[in-house]
Design a protein around this motif. Structure first.
Motif, PDB file in Angstrom:
ATOM      1  N   CYS A  74       0.858  -1.196   0.000  1.00  0.00           N
ATOM      2  CA  CYS A  74       0.000   0.000   0.000  1.00  0.00           C
ATOM      3  C   CYS A  74       0.891   1.242   0.000  1.00  0.00           C
ATOM      4  CB  CYS A  74      -0.894  -0.009   1.243  1.00  0.00           C
ATOM      5  SG  CYS A  74      -1.718   1.574   1.523  1.00  0.00           S
ATOM      6  N   CYS A  87       0.217   3.152   3.849  1.00  0.00           N
ATOM      7  CA  CYS A  87       0.643   2.533   5.122  1.00  0.00           C
ATOM      8  C   CYS A  87       1.748   1.499   4.938  1.00  0.00           C
ATOM      9  CB  CYS A  87      -0.547   1.923   5.846  1.00  0.00           C
ATOM     10  SG  CYS A  87      -1.226   0.479   4.992  1.00  0.00           S
ATOM     11  N   CYS A 104      -4.487   0.372   0.090  1.00  0.00           N
ATOM     12  CA  CYS A 104      -5.336  -0.635   0.734  1.00  0.00           C
ATOM     13  C   CYS A 104      -6.689  -0.002   1.072  1.00  0.00           C
ATOM     14  CB  CYS A 104      -4.641  -1.213   1.967  1.00  0.00           C
ATOM     15  SG  CYS A 104      -4.653  -0.131   3.403  1.00  0.00           S
ATOM     16  N   CYS A 120      -6.751   2.628   3.932  1.00  0.00           N
ATOM     17  CA  CYS A 120      -6.193   3.965   3.650  1.00  0.00           C
ATOM     18  C   CYS A 120      -7.000   4.701   2.588  1.00  0.00           C
ATOM     19  CB  CYS A 120      -4.753   3.858   3.184  1.00  0.00           C
ATOM     20  SG  CYS A 120      -3.666   3.119   4.383  1.00  0.00           S
TER      21      CYS A 120
HETATM   22 ZN   LIG Z   1      -2.794   1.269   3.532  1.00  0.00          ZN
END
Ligand SMILES: [Zn+2]
Length: 274
Positions: A156, A159, A182, A185
């Protein structure tokens, strides 16, 4: 005056004045080069059916001493690609690939891998054993790597969680960030390009294997739809230009899908009336 004999892929041709054409060629040794084809418009016999987009041709170019544009003296077909030209969908995909190369490449810088990639997908498209959509995914994924825009599918973007550890079946692709986000997020991103993990793995596979092997990968219909939607958004974003041929390609695909739906509908109603 020097003569140059070479194979070339024709990327684009434009009219110049009343009689001439300017052609943009892609050669293995020199990359993108423009040349003037004098009286090509007037005398169709000189270059019959040869100076067409994505043709693989053999050319003789003459260069003067100055910095002027080389002159196209002779041109003959190396590969006619009849099976592509008789099919409007295949023609629009091949035109899209040629335009991407034209828009991205700088003059006079060789791109041997891209040259061989283009010839590979054109040959396969002409042979007709591999679906055109898969060839387009193959071309665009490898084009991105060659151009230095390879998307990051490993984790991702926000994150940094690894793809394998993201606990969802799909993620969101974000062209501006060059990768994926992801669901945690990017939960609020509406109307986004969704990619299932299965599609991501297939996209990575097609980019990392031997060309001949990679063309033979089997994509599910979902992976084809997601892969094309993602790449046709990601590639133009990163080259910073909107290919005109992509709009044409999309119109043709829509019209063909409508035609297929109508045919299925009339098949059903004929079946009912029996
Ligand atoms: Zn993420």
């Amino acid at each position: 005056m020097t003569n140059q004999n070479t194979a070339a892929i024709l990327l684009r041709r434009i009219e110049y004045g009343d009689y001439d054409l300017i052609v943009t060629l892609f050669t293995e040794a020199e990359g993108k080069t423009s040349a003037i084809a004098k009286s090509a418009k007037k005398s169709v016999k000189r270059f019959p059916g040869v100076l067409e987009p994505f043709s693989l041709i053999h050319v003789v170019l003459t260069r003067g001493k100055g910095k002027g544009m080389p002159v196209l003296k002779e041109a003959s077909l190396e590969a006619p690609y009849f099976k592509i030209r008789e099919d409007i969908l295949k023609t629009s995909y091949a035109s899209y690939w040629a335009e991407l190369i034209y828009l991205w490449m700088a003059d006079g810088q060789p791109q041997k891998n891209l040259y061989h990639l283009m010839i590979h997908v054109l040959n396969e498209l002409d042979r007709g054993e591999i679906p055109v959509e898969i060839l387009s995914i193959l071309f665009q994924m490898r084009f991105l790597s060659i151009a230095g825009f390879r998307p990051n599918f490993d984790h991702c973007h926000t994150c940094k969680t690894d793809l394998d550890r993201i606990e969802c079946a799909s993620v969101v692709a974000d062209p501006a960030k060059g990768g994926i986000i992801c669901p945690r997020c990017g939960g609020a991103i509406g109307n986004a390009l969704r990619l299932s993990k299965g599609t991501l793995k297939q996209l990575m596979w097609i980019d990392s294997n031997d060309l001949g092997l990679a063309s033979r990968i089997r994509f599910t219909p979902t992976a084809i739809a997601e892969g094309l939607a993602f790449l046709e958004s990601f590639v133009p974003f990163h080259i910073g230009k909107s290919p005109k041929s992509l709009k044409v390609l999309r119109d043709i695909r829509r019209a063909m899908a409508r035609g297929a739906a109508l045919k299925a509908q009339s098949g059903r109603s004929q079946g009912n009336s029996k």
